[in-house]
Design a protein around this motif. Structure first.
Motif, short mmCIF file in Angstrom:
data_model
loop_
_atom_site.label_atom_id
_atom_site.label_comp_id
_atom_site.label_asym_id
_atom_site.label_seq_id
_atom_site.Cartn_x
_atom_site.Cartn_y
_atom_site.Cartn_z
N LYS A 7 0.82 -1.21 0.00
CA LYS A 7 0.00 0.00 0.00
C LYS A 7 0.86 1.26 0.00
O LYS A 7 0.55 2.24 -0.70
CB LYS A 7 -0.93 -0.02 1.21
N LEU A 8 1.94 1.25 0.77
CA LEU A 8 2.79 2.43 0.80
C LEU A 8 3.46 2.67 -0.54
O LEU A 8 3.48 3.80 -1.05
CB LEU A 8 3.85 2.30 1.90
N PHE A 9 4.00 1.62 -1.15
CA PHE A 9 4.68 1.82 -2.43
C PHE A 9 3.72 2.23 -3.53
O PHE A 9 4.07 3.02 -4.41
CB PHE A 9 5.49 0.58 -2.81
N LEU A 41 3.18 5.89 -2.96
CA LEU A 41 4.33 6.68 -3.42
C LEU A 41 4.30 6.84 -4.94
O LEU A 41 4.67 7.90 -5.47
CB LEU A 41 5.63 6.02 -2.97
N GLN A 42 3.86 5.81 -5.63
CA GLN A 42 3.77 5.89 -7.09
C GLN A 42 2.64 6.82 -7.54
O GLN A 42 2.83 7.68 -8.40
CB GLN A 42 3.58 4.50 -7.68
N GLN A 66 4.31 10.49 -7.17
CA GLN A 66 4.93 10.39 -8.49
C GLN A 66 6.35 9.78 -8.43
O GLN A 66 7.26 10.22 -9.14
CB GLN A 66 4.98 11.77 -9.18
N CYS A 67 6.51 8.79 -7.59
CA CYS A 67 7.79 8.08 -7.49
C CYS A 67 7.77 6.87 -8.42
O CYS A 67 6.81 6.11 -8.44
CB CYS A 67 8.05 7.62 -6.06
N ILE A 82 8.73 -2.80 -7.87
CA ILE A 82 10.15 -2.68 -7.56
C ILE A 82 10.88 -3.89 -8.13
O ILE A 82 10.50 -5.03 -7.86
CB ILE A 82 10.37 -2.57 -6.05
N PRO A 83 11.92 -3.69 -8.92
CA PRO A 83 12.62 -4.82 -9.52
C PRO A 83 13.27 -5.70 -8.46
O PRO A 83 13.78 -5.21 -7.45
CB PRO A 83 13.70 -4.14 -10.39
N ALA A 84 13.25 -7.01 -8.69
CA ALA A 84 13.83 -7.95 -7.73
C ALA A 84 15.30 -7.65 -7.46
O ALA A 84 15.78 -7.82 -6.33
CB ALA A 84 13.68 -9.38 -8.24
#
Length: 253
Positions: free
Chosen positions: A140-142, A145-146, A150-151, A215-217
């Motif tokens: 939820k946080l990430f 942020l997106q 706008q991250c 987020i990439p592994a």
């Protein structure tokens, strides 16, 4: 003071304090779980010395195993550093775009998540015990942020700190069902037919949530130290009177 330093460069300093028998209360960092608040303040002062700052630069939350998060600004600097009453209430994740602030999260088996972006000044910490994980605080946080800040999640880097291992995270069916109902955690669950217990890898479940957020592994690193099995770990499951680690991140000014 024992510290697992995860990143130390000209821009960032991140890490996790560990149990240290040479320090007051073994290096306990929690005002809410201590024998003496002065001992904890002394330990926090040592950490500030390591960081080259003051405890007044720290920000703590009163963690409640929620899915709540808070954007930290300059006005929050110092909250919870010396007094629990000033900590950010009912919050389990903090993020900021301001330099010099040290974001802190306390754990003793729960999964600490430390993160930053390489496209802007974003830094943050998350406290994800099993309750936070099934509430999907990290995901939820990430996503917030997106969508709201706008991250770009592809530019976010994550360090998952030491936590309770799958071997030691033994639960009954009620907790298993909560993880199963996430729809993506079954591969991180093992069933022991002898004990009729389930063993869950909370760290890998949190890693999966990071990946689901985009987020990439290859941007995710995990400290697989088990807080129960390691002599340097505080474990609430092992000892209800255990102290707490603090995981921290500071973007230098």
């Amino acid at each position: 003071m024992k510290i697992n330093t995860y990143i130390e460069n000209e821009r960032l300093l991140t890490g996790m304090t560990m149990k240290d028998k040479a320090e007051p209360e073994n290096g306990n960092m929690a005002l809410h779980a201590c024998e003496s608040a002065d001992h904890v303040r002394s330990n926090r002062q040592q950490l500030a010395g390591f960081l080259g700052c003051s405890p007044a630069d720290f920000v703590f939350a009163n963690q409640t195993h929620s899915a709540n998060f808070h954007r930290v600004t300059e006005g929050d600097r110092g909250r919870g550093a010396d007094d629990r009453e000033t900590a950010i209430p009912e919050t389990d994740a903090l993020y900021t775009f301001d330099s010099g602030i040290v974001l802190c999260t306390l754990t003793a088996d729960c999964v600490p998540v430390i993160f930053y972006s390489d496209e802007n000044s974003l830094t943050g910490v998350i406290h994800s015990g099993w309750q936070g994980t099934v509430k999907e605080i990290t995901l939820k946080l990430f996503r917030h942020l997106q969508l709201e800040e706008q991250c770009d999640p592809r530019r976010i880097h994550v360090q998952i700190g030491a936590a309770l291992s799958q071997e030691k995270f033994e639960v009954d069916e009620d907790v298993y069902i909560k993880f199963h109902d996430l729809g993506y955690a079954d591969e991180f669950i093992e069933y022991n037919a002898t004990t009729n217990k389930y063993h869950i890898d909370n760290q890998l479940t949190v890693q999966k949530q990071c990946e689901l957020a985009g987020i990439p592994a290859e941007n995710i690193t995990i400290d697989r130290t088990c807080t129960f099995q390691s002599a340097e770990g505080f474990s609430y499951r092992e000892d209800r009177k255990a102290g707490r680690h603090v995981s921290f991140i500071q973007r230098k000014a």
